[in-house]
Design an enzyme around this catalytic site. Structure first.
Site, mmCIF file in Angstrom:
data_model
loop_
_atom_site.group_PDB
_atom_site.id
_atom_site.type_symbol
_atom_site.label_atom_id
_atom_site.label_comp_id
_atom_site.label_asym_id
_atom_site.label_seq_id
_atom_site.Cartn_x
_atom_site.Cartn_y
_atom_site.Cartn_z
ATOM 1 N N ASP A 13 -5.055 -12.866 4.057
ATOM 2 C CA ASP A 13 -5.254 -12.695 2.611
ATOM 3 C C ASP A 13 -5.663 -13.982 1.908
ATOM 4 O OD1 ASP A 13 -4.486 -10.029 2.942
ATOM 5 O OD2 ASP A 13 -2.370 -10.507 2.596
ATOM 6 N N GLU A 14 -6.384 -14.828 2.610
ATOM 7 C CA GLU A 14 -6.795 -16.111 2.028
ATOM 8 C C GLU A 14 -7.927 -15.952 1.025
ATOM 9 O OE1 GLU A 14 -6.624 -15.456 5.277
ATOM 10 O OE2 GLU A 14 -5.319 -16.911 6.272
ATOM 11 N N LYS A 16 -10.794 -14.128 2.263
ATOM 12 C CA LYS A 16 -11.931 -14.115 3.190
ATOM 13 C C LYS A 16 -13.033 -13.180 2.697
ATOM 14 C CE LYS A 16 -9.136 -12.787 6.477
ATOM 15 N NZ LYS A 16 -7.839 -12.896 5.795
ATOM 16 N N GLY A 17 -12.620 -11.981 2.226
ATOM 17 C CA GLY A 17 -13.598 -10.981 1.785
ATOM 18 C C GLY A 17 -14.481 -11.527 0.680
ATOM 19 N N ASN A 38 -5.727 -2.692 9.469
ATOM 20 C CA ASN A 38 -4.623 -3.484 8.917
ATOM 21 C C ASN A 38 -5.181 -4.493 7.899
ATOM 22 O OD1 ASN A 38 -5.930 -4.808 11.041
ATOM 23 N ND2 ASN A 38 -4.106 -5.804 11.839
ATOM 24 N N GLY A 40 -7.306 -5.941 4.753
ATOM 25 C CA GLY A 40 -7.706 -5.486 3.428
ATOM 26 C C GLY A 40 -8.441 -6.633 2.767
ATOM 27 N N HIS A 41 -9.763 -6.511 2.659
ATOM 28 C CA HIS A 41 -10.582 -7.600 2.113
ATOM 29 C C HIS A 41 -11.132 -7.163 0.762
ATOM 30 C CE1 HIS A 41 -11.314 -9.129 6.489
ATOM 31 N NE2 HIS A 41 -10.058 -9.164 6.118
ATOM 32 N N GLN A 223 -7.177 -11.053 9.195
ATOM 33 C CA GLN A 223 -5.869 -11.693 9.290
ATOM 34 C C GLN A 223 -6.036 -13.223 9.213
ATOM 35 O OE1 GLN A 223 -6.442 -9.015 11.952
ATOM 36 N NE2 GLN A 223 -5.922 -7.773 10.193
ATOM 37 N N ALA A 297 -3.533 -5.851 -0.258
ATOM 38 C CA ALA A 297 -4.696 -4.984 -0.466
ATOM 39 C C ALA A 297 -4.621 -3.735 0.418
ATOM 40 C CB ALA A 297 -5.978 -5.758 -0.172
ATOM 41 N N THR A 299 -1.326 -2.443 1.921
ATOM 42 C CA THR A 299 -0.066 -1.699 1.783
ATOM 43 C C THR A 299 0.522 -1.798 0.375
ATOM 44 O OG1 THR A 299 1.168 -3.639 2.535
ATOM 45 C CG2 THR A 299 0.549 -2.016 4.219
ATOM 46 N N ARG A 303 3.311 -9.905 -1.895
ATOM 47 C CA ARG A 303 3.220 -10.971 -0.888
ATOM 48 C C ARG A 303 4.255 -12.047 -1.181
ATOM 49 N NH1 ARG A 303 -3.165 -11.123 -1.856
ATOM 50 N NH2 ARG A 303 -3.761 -9.344 -0.560
ATOM 51 N N SER A 411 -13.016 -21.698 -4.944
ATOM 52 C CA SER A 411 -13.075 -20.426 -5.661
ATOM 53 C C SER A 411 -12.058 -20.438 -6.795
ATOM 54 C CB SER A 411 -12.801 -19.295 -4.670
ATOM 55 O OG SER A 411 -12.603 -18.090 -5.342
#
Ligand code: GDP
Ligand code: IMO
Ligand code: MG
Length: 422
Positions: A13-14, A16-17, A38, A40-41, A223, A297, A299, A303, A411
């Site tokens: 969840d850094e 990346k997307g 698993n 979520g981007h 991940q 993103a 579940t 976090r 970002s």
């Protein structure tokens, strides 16, 4: 653009997307090589929010080709839902998506076993996404998995599926769970298989042809480094190689064709699921959650949040060979002063500079912090590095220094435009 492997250098969840979506502008092909739904981007563009699970985040840009490589585990029903969901949002998905015939399938018994194993573990649970990822990779390693190529041959698939369901029903029944109906699964999977057929091919050959034609490829990690099955905080990890090497094995593109490894980190740390998080900080988490940030993103789970962990990030640089660095969510720290950065751990009275392999030892590591001054100004409108407040510039430069990589992207918001390229 050089062939680039993008990896998460923390616990997933850094962002990346978002970074993939930005970089796809200069790439021809985007490849997913590991993980499954698993992941979520999130990509936010033109006021619309897209969450990608199996399809590379490059799909949002027309004229780019997206590849789901052999290393990914695919839940065909979830993939069909994702394709149709994008199409409903006006995103064309057709010849621009390819699926490897070697990718393994996630089946309903994988999801049920994932859930049952978590229940049985009680307090020692991993906190998985319950998408069946561990059991699917387990079958792959045990050489008992079903692959996309099987699904493309209905008669063969049904035969193999029947045997697998028989075997797994006896395990599920021993767990006290309901058995699975072969007929139902067979029907729904064959229906999904028929919808996926136009996308399925030998993606290794396709990617090598693209390389020969001089196309630029972006490998989208899922991940993060500390969820890697080999290098992560085992057993609190996922079941694939999330680190740079996974891009080669999971796509069939050899190491010497890779040019750059780009690591993505948040300006702080988050983790979803169980396992040690040395810099975890409840006050920081409360602040971020109150801003409506840091909910999963996939579940929707809140976090866990903590300060930037340079010990972990340096180790991630070593494993992945990170050359370039993208720092996301800088704006999350806009109101924080002072800001802490973990520069070492103390374990049993001694300083350690590498995360210990043992989960219990990592749990006992106490962070050694350096404090930096905050900037206490909004950063979300900055378009250039020089438009960031001086303390924010100092902060990201300090993180890059700790990590030992060249800072290339900062970002400051979830939108495509809220990105500073250095
Ligand atoms: P991924 O799994 O690495 O792609 O990351 P996720 O999409 O799961 O989580 C990252 C979250 O941060 C998403 O909600 C993004 O929209 C958001 N995001 C990414 N970069 C930034 C940023 O610089 N600022 C803010 N405010 N949000 C960001
Ligand atoms: P993206 O690609 C964050 C975590 C789960 C759990 C562990 C094992 O969006 O960064 P699994 O279902 O894979 O067996 O769960 O890994 N996890 C993630 N955490 N981001 C992800 O993906 C994750 N995918 C799995 O929370 O701790
Ligand atoms: Mg995510």
């Amino acid at each position: 653009m050089a062939n680039t492997i993008l990896v998460g250098a923390q616990w997933g969840d850094e962002g990346k997307g978002k970074i993939i979506d930005v970089l796809t502008g200069n790439a021809d092909v985007v490849v997913r090589s590991q993980g499954g739904n698993n992941a979520g981007h999130t990509v936010i563009h033109g006021g619309k929010k897209y969450v990608l699970h199996l399809i590379p985040s490059g799909i949002l840009r027309r004229s780019k080709t997206c590849v789901i490589g052999n290393g990914v585990v695919i839940d065909p029903l979830a993939l069909v839902v994702e394709i149709e969901g994008l199409q409903k949002l006006g995103i064309p998905v057709g010849k621009n998506l390819l699926i490897s015939d070697c990718a393994h399938l996630v089946l309903p018994y994988h999801r049920m076993l994932d859930e049952q194993r978590e229940i049985r573990k009680g307090d020692a649970k991993i906190g998985t996404t319950k998408r069946g990822i561990g059991p699917a990779y387990g079958d792959k390693a045990a050489r008992t998995g079903l692959r996309m190529a099987d699904l493309m041959q209905p008669e063969l698939f049904s035969k193999k599926l029947q045997a697998k369901i028989r075997e797994n029903n006896s395990i599920l029944q021993a767990f006290g769970a309901k058995p699975i109906s072969f007929r139902q699964v067979n029907e729904s999977y064959l229906e999904a298989g028929a919808k996926l057929r136009p996308f399925v091919e030998n993606t290794v050959v396709w990617l090598h042809r693209a390389l020969q034609r001089g196309k630029n490829i972006l490998f989208e990690g899922a991940q993060g480094t500390f969820l890697d099955i080999d290098h992560g905080t085992y057993p609190y990890v996922t079941s694939s190689n999330t680190t740079a090497g996974g891009a080669c094995t999971g796509s069939g593109v050899p190491p010497h064709r890779m040019d750059v490894v780009l690591g993505v980190v948040k300006a702080y740390t988050t983790r979803v699921g169980e396992g040690a998080l040395p810099t975890e900080d409840a006050k920081l988490a409360d602040m971020l959650h109150e801003m409506g940030r840091e909910f999963g993103a996939t579940t929707g789970r809140a976090r866990r949040c903590g300060w930037f962990d340079a010990v972990a990030a340096r180790y991630a640089t070593m494993i992945n060979g990170i050359d370039e660095l993208a720092i996301t969510n800088l704006d999350g720290l806009d109101t924080v002063d002072p800001i802490r950065v973990c520069v070492g751990y103390r374990l049993e009275g001694k300083r350690v500079d590498v995360p210990p392999a043992d989960a219990a030892q990592l749990e006992n590591c106490e962070p050694i912090y350096e404090e930096m001054r905050g900037w206490k100004k909004p950063t979300h409108n900055a378009k250039k590095f020089t438009q960031l407040p001086p303390a924010a510039r100092d902060y990201v430069r300090a993180l890059a220094g700790h990590i030992g990589a060249k800072l290339t992207v900062v970002s400051v918001g979830p939108e495509r435009a809220q990105t500073i390229i250095l």
